[in-house]
Structures are given as structure tokens and as C-alpha cells.
Design an enzyme around this catalytic site. Sequence first.
Site, mmCIF file in Angstrom:
data_model
loop_
_atom_site.group_PDB
_atom_site.id
_atom_site.type_symbol
_atom_site.label_atom_id
_atom_site.label_comp_id
_atom_site.label_asym_id
_atom_site.label_seq_id
_atom_site.Cartn_x
_atom_site.Cartn_y
_atom_site.Cartn_z
ATOM 1 N N ASP A 1 -3.957 2.539 13.721
ATOM 2 C CA ASP A 1 -3.192 3.315 12.756
ATOM 3 C C ASP A 1 -3.808 4.703 12.663
ATOM 4 O OD1 ASP A 1 -5.414 3.138 11.086
ATOM 5 O OD2 ASP A 1 -4.446 1.869 9.589
ATOM 6 N N ARG B 1 0.848 -1.193 0.000
ATOM 7 C CA ARG B 1 0.000 0.000 0.000
ATOM 8 C C ARG B 1 0.888 1.249 0.000
ATOM 9 N NH1 ARG B 1 -4.832 1.282 4.313
ATOM 10 N NH2 ARG B 1 -3.139 1.095 5.843
#
Length: 547
Positions: A457, A175
Amino acid sequence: MATSMGFNVNNIEGVTILGNVDAAAKTILTPEAVAFVAHLHRTFNPRRKELLQRRVDRQAQLDAGVLPDFLPETKWIREDKTWKAAPPAPGLVDRRVEITGPVDRKMVINALNSDVATYMADFEDSSTPTWANLISGQINLRDAIARQISFKGPNGKEYKLNTQPGRHIPTLLVRPRGWHLEEKHFLVDGEAISGGIFDFAIYFFHNARNLIKNGHGPYFYLPKMESHLEARLWNDIFNMSQDYIGIPRGTIRGTVLIETILGVFEMDEIIFELRDHSSGLNCGRWDYIFSLIKKLRQNPSFVLPNRGDVTMTVTFMRSYTELLIKTCHQRGVHAMGGMAAQIPLKDRASEANKIAMKKVFDDKLREVKAGHDGTWIAHPELGKIAMEVFNKYMPTPNQLHRRREDVQVGQNDLLNMNVPGQITEEGVRENIRIGLQYMEAWLRGTGCVPINNLMEDAATAEISRAQLWQWAKHQPTTKEGSKVTKELNLRFLKEVTSELAAKAPQGNKFELAARYFGTQVTGEQFSDFLTSQIYDEVTTTGTPAKL
């Protein structure tokens, strides 16, 4: 070889690297790779900037009261039931359990040694984009793909990739950062390049052929997209990149995270734009909640209760996931479920740990029964739970055959704010506590942070500050009877900062985190992304050497 701050790459006109370039970094920042990055930047950065301006223009419409809806100009794409995306690529047919995490060396080894189908290595929300993290992450992935990765921890413990014959090594996906983030350590013609282009280009250039040799390919997760035009940009980058190194078009695959309230209204169109490179969509559910609050923050009809009350079963969240499944399966691509962020407690036999693991089980059961083709976990031990559920209820490699034609979702369903719950003073404090703890760790260079037995996150901090801003703006009344105001938020912020700083080691960054966080919880200024707001605190640019 000597280390240099500010490295002018010989023979690459117009490129200046302002980060620390040592001998290891030079194996990644080769002249050929740097030239490729510069080529992509010069070709596509003007379009990226135009698309970012479109976001600003769209926000002005939303602020004026125009609600998100399906686009009339692309109705033909949605209504044409005959087109399909490419069939699943090698290594992506069965994705029942995906582990995700940052790109530090120990994490890469542990993830690839896990009993899961795939591993998403993350340069985005679970990584702080320090130059050292980015470069070491690229080195770690290169070594892992070459099957030559090992690590010795400070305690002497050794970690090695398990390459035992016959063992399934999880398929690797990467990602890169979203379109909004820049990479200020790498300049082309005096301009900072896109963080996403940098992450993608360096990884692709060095590893595409080895990945193919391993039986897979260069596969990606694409974050934070708000329109099909942003997907089109990725598709054009994919085509040029494949042509550049001489591999067939369609070798690259991208799974798009549907984590914005605008993206959910363009899912068919996003798959259509990427159709030769699409490997499906994923429910980025925490960022999705953040996006809904952010984009509709001026509208008092979209005020949400405590974040713990916003579950996957409330109408707008259930509608989003079911429409995603239906859309993906209609087009022949995977519909991936969301993250289980729980971390097993040290006392595995404790009642608290059993309750936490039951939550994981129930979440995965809901997903597989709804028709998802796979799910996300943050900790290797959760792989066993997720595998057990998906193996029982999904005996086939995926559920593309489940068309979910029973799902009928419209604009009203996706924007239905009938969410049972309350706003409490503890909910205000908890948002501050979580936001500060995450930001403080991020400022120290850690983007994946255990908080309250959850692996968090950036999405967690984003929800926290967006809710605080929304509450201060519209001033709802708490369960205790007080109004949430700018003054209340700032008072609680001061108290929570003192509590956290007192318990933290010397040299912590809670005061710095609070200084930034405090600007975002008043109902006045609102930065698009926290990570953009505090990025300069982790840049380490030097003066470039003269040629």
C-alpha cells in the site's frame, strides 16, 4: 435516474457536491447524511486545520535539531497507573487475526468470508480516493452490514457472503483517511472537507444502528496521528456523532495506528484521550519507518541502510513494539501486531513459496511471544498460518494479562539508529522501482498493489521515496563505492521508468508517476505525503448545477 456532475443538495445550505452523483450514490448521499457531514465539518474543521499547523511548527523544531521525547506536561498521565480505558467492546475481545484491504465489492466479500476474527475495510492507504471508489466502497459496506452483498466478476464467477447459520462473520472495522487529506468532491461553504470526516460520517450515519443490531458496533482504525491532541479531536467527533443519532457514548470504538515517530512518545496520552472509545493501538510498522525518516530527514545521524535491512528486530523497532504492548496492557486495551504482506505464489509447493510462508510464520511467532493480542494479514490464505500460531501460543482470547513490566524503553531506545546493513546501488534502484510501480497503479485508481509477491500500500512507496530523499541529502557511500546523489537518483529513475514502461500495457502512467516521483528524490523538495501530492490527478470535479 439521470447522472449529474456537480450536485447541489436541496435544503442543505452551503453544501456542493462536485463528484458524479447517480442513483446509487444518492442512496448514500441522502440529505440527512449530507447534513450530518456538514455539521461535523463546520464544528471541527477549524481545529483540524490548527492541528495540521501544529505539525508544521513541530517539524520546524525537529529540523532545528530538537529530538522527539516524552512530553513533560503530560507526565502525570503516564505516571498514574490507576486509570484504564473501556473494556473491549462486543466483537473485539478476540482479535487474533485481522485481514485488511480496500473496499471494492469482491474484496469485502472475500474478507468477510475468511476464517479470521476481524476485517479492517480501508478507505486510506490501500485505496485510491477516487470519487467512484469512495462512493462504491460506502455502498459495499452498507450492503455487507445488511448481509445483502454479492458480486459477479467479468469472468462470470459469482461471489456471495457466507451467512451459513453458526458461522462467525468477522467483526468489521473501518479505516477513514488521515487528518491531512481533503475530499475535494465535497464542499461545505466553499471549502473542501476533511477526507477522514467524510469517510467516518457517511459510514457511521448509515450503519451504526445496523452494526449494533448485528451484535457489534461502529468500530474504526484511526491513522497517521502525531499527537494526543489529534486523538482528542477524534474523541470529540465520536461524542457529538453518538449524541446526534441518539446512541450511548462509548458505543464507537477506535484502534489507533501508532505509525509516526511522534505518536510513539504519546501512546499513554492517546489512549487517555480516547479512553471511553479506545480499543487499543496497532503497530503500523512500515509507516512508522517512513515517519522516522521524514521527521528526522535533516539529521545525518538518522540515515538508514537498504529498507530490507530495517527489520523488526533492530533496536528502535523492537523498542517501539514492546513499549506499545506494555502501554496497552497497562491500560486494559489490545496491542495489535503488524502486517504480513506476503502473497502466496501460484506454485504453492515451490521452495520460494515455502520460504515466504516461513517468513509469515516466524513474524507471527515473534509477535505472539512478545505479547501482541492479534496480528494483520493481507491475503486470506495467510489466515491459516497466523491462526495456527496464535491458537497455539495464545489459548486465551487476548493477552491483556501479560503486563510486560520487564520492558524499560526510553528516548534513546526509540531513536537508536544502530541498524546493521548497507546501502547498495540495487537498493537505490529497488526503491525507485517499488515507488514507481505503486504510484503508477495508484494513479490508475488502484491503491493495493502486488509487487514482488507482496501486497503493498502507500506506506511502501513512502518509505522508498523518503529513503531516496534522505540518501540524496546526506550522500552516503554505497557498497559499490559511489555516492548517492541527486544526479544518481535521477539517472536511475530515468532508466527504471523506461524499463517499467516498456513492459507495461499501452496507456500506462509510468511517465506521469516518474514526473511526480522525481521531485521527491533529490534531497530538496519534500512533500509530506505522496498521496496528497498526486491527489489532484484522481479528482473528477465538475461544475455544480445551479439551484
